[in-house]
Write a protein that holds these residues in place. Structure first.
Motif, PDB file in Angstrom:
ATOM      1  N   THR A   1       0.808  -1.131   0.149  1.00 47.58           N
ATOM      2  CA  THR A   1      -0.160  -0.204   0.100  1.00 47.58           C
ATOM      3  C   THR A   1       0.973   1.257   0.113  1.00 47.58           C
ATOM      4  O   THR A   1       1.857   1.426   0.563  1.00 47.58           O
ATOM      5  N   ILE A   2       0.179   2.259  -0.427  1.00 41.52           N
ATOM      6  CA  ILE A   2       1.044   3.471  -0.562  1.00 41.52           C
ATOM      7  C   ILE A   2       0.008   4.576  -0.069  1.00 41.52           C
ATOM      8  O   ILE A   2      -1.281   4.313  -0.366  1.00 41.52           O
ATOM      9  N   THR A   3       0.302   5.398   0.835  1.00 39.68           N
ATOM     10  CA  THR A   3      -0.567   6.466   1.575  1.00 39.68           C
ATOM     11  C   THR A   3      -0.388   7.759   0.949  1.00 39.68           C
ATOM     12  O   THR A   3       0.875   8.203   1.046  1.00 39.68           O
ATOM     13  N   LEU A   4      -1.351   8.411   0.144  1.00 39.30           N
ATOM     14  CA  LEU A   4      -0.916   9.636  -0.484  1.00 39.30           C
ATOM     15  C   LEU A   4      -1.804  10.535   0.319  1.00 39.30           C
ATOM     16  O   LEU A   4      -3.021  10.624   0.661  1.00 39.30           O
ATOM     17  N   GLY A   5      -1.239  11.808   0.206  1.00 38.71           N
ATOM     18  CA  GLY A   5      -1.824  13.128   1.139  1.00 38.71           C
ATOM     19  C   GLY A   5      -2.455  13.988  -0.311  1.00 38.71           C
ATOM     20  O   GLY A   5      -1.765  14.203  -1.004  1.00 38.71           O
ATOM     21  N   HIS A   6      -3.484  14.435   0.122  1.00 40.70           N
ATOM     22  CA  HIS A   6      -4.312  15.425  -0.787  1.00 40.70           C
ATOM     23  C   HIS A   6      -5.138  16.442  -0.051  1.00 40.70           C
ATOM     24  O   HIS A   6      -5.108  16.323   1.337  1.00 40.70           O
ATOM     25  N   ARG A   7      -5.349  17.460  -1.017  1.00 37.94           N
ATOM     26  CA  ARG A   7      -6.076  18.460  -0.403  1.00 37.94           C
ATOM     27  C   ARG A   7      -7.600  18.439  -0.522  1.00 37.94           C
ATOM     28  O   ARG A   7      -7.980  17.862  -1.429  1.00 37.94           O
ATOM     29  N   GLU A   8      -8.295  19.090   0.276  1.00 40.47           N
ATOM     30  CA  GLU A   8      -9.730  19.308   0.083  1.00 40.47           C
ATOM     31  C   GLU A   8     -10.234  20.325  -0.876  1.00 40.47           C
ATOM     32  O   GLU A   8     -11.556  20.036  -1.225  1.00 40.47           O
ATOM     33  N   SER A   9      -9.847  21.291  -0.636  1.00 38.44           N
ATOM     34  CA  SER A   9     -10.132  22.481  -1.479  1.00 38.44           C
ATOM     35  C   SER A   9      -9.060  23.555  -2.068  1.00 38.44           C
ATOM     36  O   SER A   9      -9.230  24.548  -2.255  1.00 38.44           O
ATOM     37  N   SER A  10      -8.094  22.558  -2.598  1.00 40.09           N
ATOM     38  CA  SER A  10      -7.259  23.474  -3.401  1.00 40.09           C
ATOM     39  C   SER A  10      -7.496  23.315  -4.961  1.00 40.09           C
ATOM     40  O   SER A  10      -6.928  22.322  -5.509  1.00 40.09           O
ATOM     41  N   ILE A  11      -8.433  24.045  -5.338  1.00 40.67           N
ATOM     42  CA  ILE A  11      -8.970  24.052  -6.774  1.00 40.67           C
ATOM     43  C   ILE A  11      -8.003  24.912  -7.612  1.00 40.67           C
ATOM     44  O   ILE A  11      -7.378  26.018  -7.203  1.00 40.67           O
ATOM     45  N   PRO A  12      -7.660  24.383  -8.653  1.00 37.59           N
ATOM     46  CA  PRO A  12      -7.772  22.909  -9.371  1.00 37.59           C
ATOM     47  C   PRO A  12      -6.712  22.087  -9.008  1.00 37.59           C
ATOM     48  O   PRO A  12      -6.475  21.214 -10.209  1.00 37.59           O
ATOM     49  N   PHE A  13      -6.004  22.224  -8.222  1.00 29.02           N
ATOM     50  CA  PHE A  13      -4.941  21.372  -8.004  1.00 29.02           C
ATOM     51  C   PHE A  13      -5.372  19.806  -7.210  1.00 29.02           C
ATOM     52  O   PHE A  13      -4.850  18.810  -7.839  1.00 29.02           O
ATOM     53  N   SER A  14      -5.781  20.058  -6.240  1.00 26.14           N
ATOM     54  CA  SER A  14      -6.182  18.905  -5.381  1.00 26.14           C
ATOM     55  C   SER A  14      -7.617  19.149  -4.493  1.00 26.14           C
ATOM     56  O   SER A  14      -7.540  19.948  -3.714  1.00 26.14           O
ATOM     57  N   TYR A  15      -8.581  18.430  -4.927  1.00 29.53           N
ATOM     58  CA  TYR A  15      -9.689  18.785  -4.269  1.00 29.53           C
ATOM     59  C   TYR A  15     -10.948  17.688  -4.518  1.00 29.53           C
ATOM     60  O   TYR A  15     -10.721  16.673  -5.383  1.00 29.53           O
ATOM     61  N   TYR A  16     -12.066  17.813  -3.771  1.00 28.09           N
ATOM     62  CA  TYR A  16     -13.044  16.955  -4.067  1.00 28.09           C
ATOM     63  C   TYR A  16     -13.964  17.388  -5.139  1.00 28.09           C
ATOM     64  O   TYR A  16     -14.554  18.535  -5.209  1.00 28.09           O
ATOM     65  N   ASP A  17     -14.391  16.381  -5.872  1.00 30.88           N
ATOM     66  CA  ASP A  17     -15.534  16.831  -6.936  1.00 30.88           C
ATOM     67  C   ASP A  17     -16.801  16.531  -6.254  1.00 30.88           C
ATOM     68  O   ASP A  17     -16.894  16.042  -4.930  1.00 30.88           O
TER      69      ASP A  17
ATOM     70  N   TRP B   1      -6.880  21.339 -16.796  1.00 28.09           N
ATOM     71  CA  TRP B   1      -7.349  22.051 -15.487  1.00 28.09           C
ATOM     72  C   TRP B   1      -7.614  23.611 -15.515  1.00 28.09           C
ATOM     73  O   TRP B   1      -8.211  24.055 -14.677  1.00 28.09           O
ATOM     74  N   PHE B   2      -6.711  24.168 -16.548  1.00 25.04           N
ATOM     75  CA  PHE B   2      -6.511  25.816 -16.326  1.00 25.04           C
ATOM     76  C   PHE B   2      -7.393  26.307 -17.722  1.00 25.04           C
ATOM     77  O   PHE B   2      -7.540  27.343 -17.726  1.00 25.04           O
ATOM     78  N   GLN B   3      -7.468  25.451 -18.719  1.00 27.62           N
ATOM     79  CA  GLN B   3      -7.958  26.050 -19.804  1.00 27.62           C
ATOM     80  C   GLN B   3      -9.435  25.594 -20.209  1.00 27.62           C
ATOM     81  O   GLN B   3      -9.765  25.772 -21.408  1.00 27.62           O
ATOM     82  N   HIS B   4      -9.678  24.640 -19.621  1.00 24.25           N
ATOM     83  CA  HIS B   4     -10.953  23.813 -19.914  1.00 24.25           C
ATOM     84  C   HIS B   4     -11.940  24.026 -18.559  1.00 24.25           C
ATOM     85  O   HIS B   4     -11.379  24.172 -17.345  1.00 24.25           O
ATOM     86  N   PRO B   5     -13.217  23.644 -18.870  1.00 24.86           N
ATOM     87  CA  PRO B   5     -14.231  23.749 -17.680  1.00 24.86           C
ATOM     88  C   PRO B   5     -13.928  22.584 -16.730  1.00 24.86           C
ATOM     89  O   PRO B   5     -13.539  21.558 -17.090  1.00 24.86           O
ATOM     90  N   VAL B   6     -13.865  23.023 -15.362  1.00 23.73           N
ATOM     91  CA  VAL B   6     -13.584  21.949 -14.434  1.00 23.73           C
ATOM     92  C   VAL B   6     -14.574  21.986 -13.342  1.00 23.73           C
ATOM     93  O   VAL B   6     -15.304  22.969 -13.250  1.00 23.73           O
ATOM     94  N   PRO B   7     -14.725  20.695 -12.797  1.00 20.27           N
ATOM     95  CA  PRO B   7     -15.774  20.450 -11.753  1.00 20.27           C
ATOM     96  C   PRO B   7     -15.389  21.988 -10.602  1.00 20.27           C
ATOM     97  O   PRO B   7     -14.172  22.005 -10.502  1.00 20.27           O
ATOM     98  N   PRO B   8     -16.033  22.081  -9.656  1.00 16.02           N
ATOM     99  CA  PRO B   8     -17.422  21.759  -9.321  1.00 16.02           C
ATOM    100  C   PRO B   8     -18.531  22.417 -10.302  1.00 16.02           C
ATOM    101  O   PRO B   8     -19.585  21.918 -10.425  1.00 16.02           O
ATOM    102  N   LYS B   9     -18.109  23.473 -10.600  1.00 18.30           N
ATOM    103  CA  LYS B   9     -19.148  24.530 -11.562  1.00 18.30           C
ATOM    104  C   LYS B   9     -18.980  24.342 -13.134  1.00 18.30           C
ATOM    105  O   LYS B   9     -19.874  25.167 -13.724  1.00 18.30           O
ATOM    106  N   GLY B  10     -18.100  23.860 -13.643  1.00 20.72           N
ATOM    107  CA  GLY B  10     -17.937  23.598 -15.093  1.00 20.72           C
ATOM    108  C   GLY B  10     -17.533  24.819 -15.346  1.00 20.72           C
ATOM    109  O   GLY B  10     -17.615  25.527 -16.591  1.00 20.72           O
ATOM    110  N   LEU B  11     -16.607  25.818 -14.623  1.00 22.61           N
ATOM    111  CA  LEU B  11     -15.944  26.939 -15.103  1.00 22.61           C
ATOM    112  C   LEU B  11     -14.774  26.930 -15.647  1.00 22.61           C
ATOM    113  O   LEU B  11     -14.028  25.996 -15.139  1.00 22.61           O
TER     114      LEU B  11
END
Lengths: 245, 297
Positions: free
Chosen positions: B36-52, B264-274
């Motif tokens: 196993t490998i444990t990865l750390g991620h962020r919850e609200s660093s849009i658009p780097f690492s976040y929950y959809d 991630w930076f030039q196309h629509p991304v979640p959560p609002k498709g902006l």
């Protein structure tokens, strides 16, 4: 783990140069103590009022006391804090809400945290007060009234002086809880003790020293509070009742 | 394919000969042994690492991290690798990597010299500038306009540090609010508690994408600093770092990274498709051409 310990970090100057990291911690400690004492005063006041209400004859007033206790005891503390800080100003009339939001941020955070901790702890204090009054023999209330005291006088001179002296030990643990719960204020940005420790971690990248120091400071505060309450307890014991010798 | 059939046999052989090509150490050894490998991620660093909206972790950094995990899996010749995801915050990410809870963290973590004393950073995955998000009609154009105002930033970030120092040095009398995460910082700005939100420009564009009315907000100001984002890993674990670095470098030199950027930076991304409409900066072009793991401060 190859951790690089550095206890001297507390004496190093902060990047803005106005104090040392130890100074930051002490500043955080000051806010924690100020917040906790202020919240405890509010909790004692409200808790006594609602605790008494739960024991008076009738239907509506005890109901009101019970409603208060259930509301504030059953909602998580963090949710209550966010409600006070983020939601409350939006529910007030626009002009009031805006006025609140223009206050010094530190004051806003302090007020929200104070109301939150005070009202939350009050619900718990109310239960202790009610239990204290309930533990008295029923004859005491009857005797007070038979002597010609009014109901408020009976509470003031007979029931409350007795019950408060009985509930000192459970109140001690509520008092200690206020200090520990005050750490939630860090989530809305109040720079109290636990927030300062996180800040120390960010600035110095020495997490273990910072967390150990903060643990010791909380312990110190609580030992002082415990000692103080022990003293109060020994001075206020009612001979012939629980806890007396 | 006959090779596929051969693979399990080859694996069994590899396992039977523990002292293979080289003795594994550190994270690679741990991953190999535990599977196993444990990865750390962020919850609200849009658009780097976040929950959809289905609570899946997504984002630019997340894609880099998953590519790195693939490389680890390939390097260790593992048939199966369990990936555990652990959300981290600005404040706990360094201790969690240090104490072994998290093996690799790709989010929006700045690689600086202070942090290098405790952790190592992979090849840089992004370069940002720290700027301001303000309401369009606020009249704030740059940092000096903040005098006497309430300014919010996220606790535990380099922006917080820069802002406090700037305030102190220029005697601007700003009131600085430190919010728990980027989402809360933006809430503080949106509800009118603060006049400006200082943060890494890419993250500001990300918050903008979440706003009720994105058109009301604008990113302004000359960047106060440039910073390099890297993936964090435990200090002194050279073999693991080598695998991760190679994976990231390969993405950049093969042109794959530019595609991930565009996604991630030039196309629509979640959560609002902006669409964040964040053009590839010169710093980023230089990075893609010459991947490196240098801190910029």
């Amino acid at each position: 783990m190859n951790y690089h310990w550095n206890w001297g970090v507390f004496l190093a100057r902060t990047p803005s140069g106005e104090s040392t990291y130890l100074g930051w911690l002490l500043q955080g400690l000051w806010w924690t103590v100020a917040l906790s004492l202020a919240a405890w005063a509010l909790a004692l006041l409200l808790g006594t009022i609602f605790g008494v209400l739960r024991t008076v004859p009738g239907r509506w007033l005890p109901g009101l006391g019970a409603a208060y206790v259930e509301l504030f005891r059953n909602v998580p503390l963090l949710v209550q804090l966010f409600s006070w800080y983020f939601v409350m100003p939006e529910l007030l009339p626009r002009a009031w809400g805006d006025a609140i939001k223009q206050l010094d941020p530190m004051l806003q955070q302090f007020l929200a945290a104070w109301l939150c901790l005070g009202t939350f702890t009050a619900a718990r204090v109310a239960e202790q007060v009610r239990a204290g009054i309930g533990s008295l023999p029923r004859g005491q209330r009857a005797a007070g009234l038979a002597l010609g005291l009014t109901l408020p006088q009976t509470y003031r001179h007979v029931l409350l002086p007795m019950s408060f002296r009985i509930i000192v030990p459970p109140l001690t643990s509520e008092f200690l809880n206020v200090f520990k719960n005050s750490a939630v204020a860090s989530t809305i940005g109040l720079i109290e003790l636990s927030r300062q420790s996180q800040q120390l971690v960010d600035y110095t990248a020495q997490p273990y020293e910072a967390f150990i120091a903060v643990t010791l400071l909380y312990l110190l505060v609580n030992v002082v509070v415990m000692g103080g309450m022990r003293w109060v307890e020994s001075r206020s014991r009612v001979p012939g009742f629980i806890g007396s010798k | 394919m006959s090779y596929r059939r051969l693979l399990p046999a080859a694996l069994a052989l590899a396992l039977a000969l523990p002292a293979g090509a080289a003795e594994l150490t550190g994270t690679l050894k741990k991953v190999k042994e535990s599977g196993t490998i444990t990865l750390g991620h962020r919850e609200s660093s849009i658009p780097f690492s976040y929950y959809d909206d289905q609570q899946h972790v997504i984002g630019y950094s997340q894609e880099f991290m998953l590519h790195a995990v693939d490389a680890v899996k390939k390097d260790l010749k593992l048939a199966k690798l369990d990936v555990k995801l652990l959300p981290v915050t600005s404040q706990n990410r360094i201790p969690l990597v240090e104490n072994g809870t998290v093996d690799l963290e790709c989010g929006s973590t700045t690689n600086n010299l202070e942090r290098q004393k405790q952790v190592d950073f992979s090849t840089t995955i992004f370069v940002i500038g720290t700027r301001l998000l303000v309401r369009k009609d606020s009249g704030i154009k740059d940092f000096p306009d903040l005098a006497g105002k309430n300014v919010v930033t996220t606790a535990g970030t380099t922006s917080e540090r820069l802002l406090r120092k700037y305030n102190e040095e220029h005697k601007l009398g700003m009131k600085i609010i430190s919010a728990k995460d980027h989402g809360e910082s933006f809430l503080t700005l949106e509800t009118g508690r603060a006049a400006a939100f200082m943060m890494d420009d890419a993250l500001l564009y990300g918050e903008l994408a979440k706003a009720k009315r994105p058109g009301d907000w604008v990113v302004v100001g000359k960047p106060m600093s440039r910073e390099a984002y890297g993936c964090m890993l435990r200090k002194g674990d050279a073999p693991f770092k080598k695998v991760v670095d190679a994976a990231i470098t390969r993405l950049m030199t093969s042109g794959e990274a530019a595609k991930i950027y565009a996604k991630w930076f030039q196309h629509p991304v979640p959560p609002k498709g902006l669409n964040l409409n964040f053009p590839l900066s010169d710093d980023m072009k230089a990075l893609f051409a010459h991947p490196n793991d240098k801190a910029l401060d």
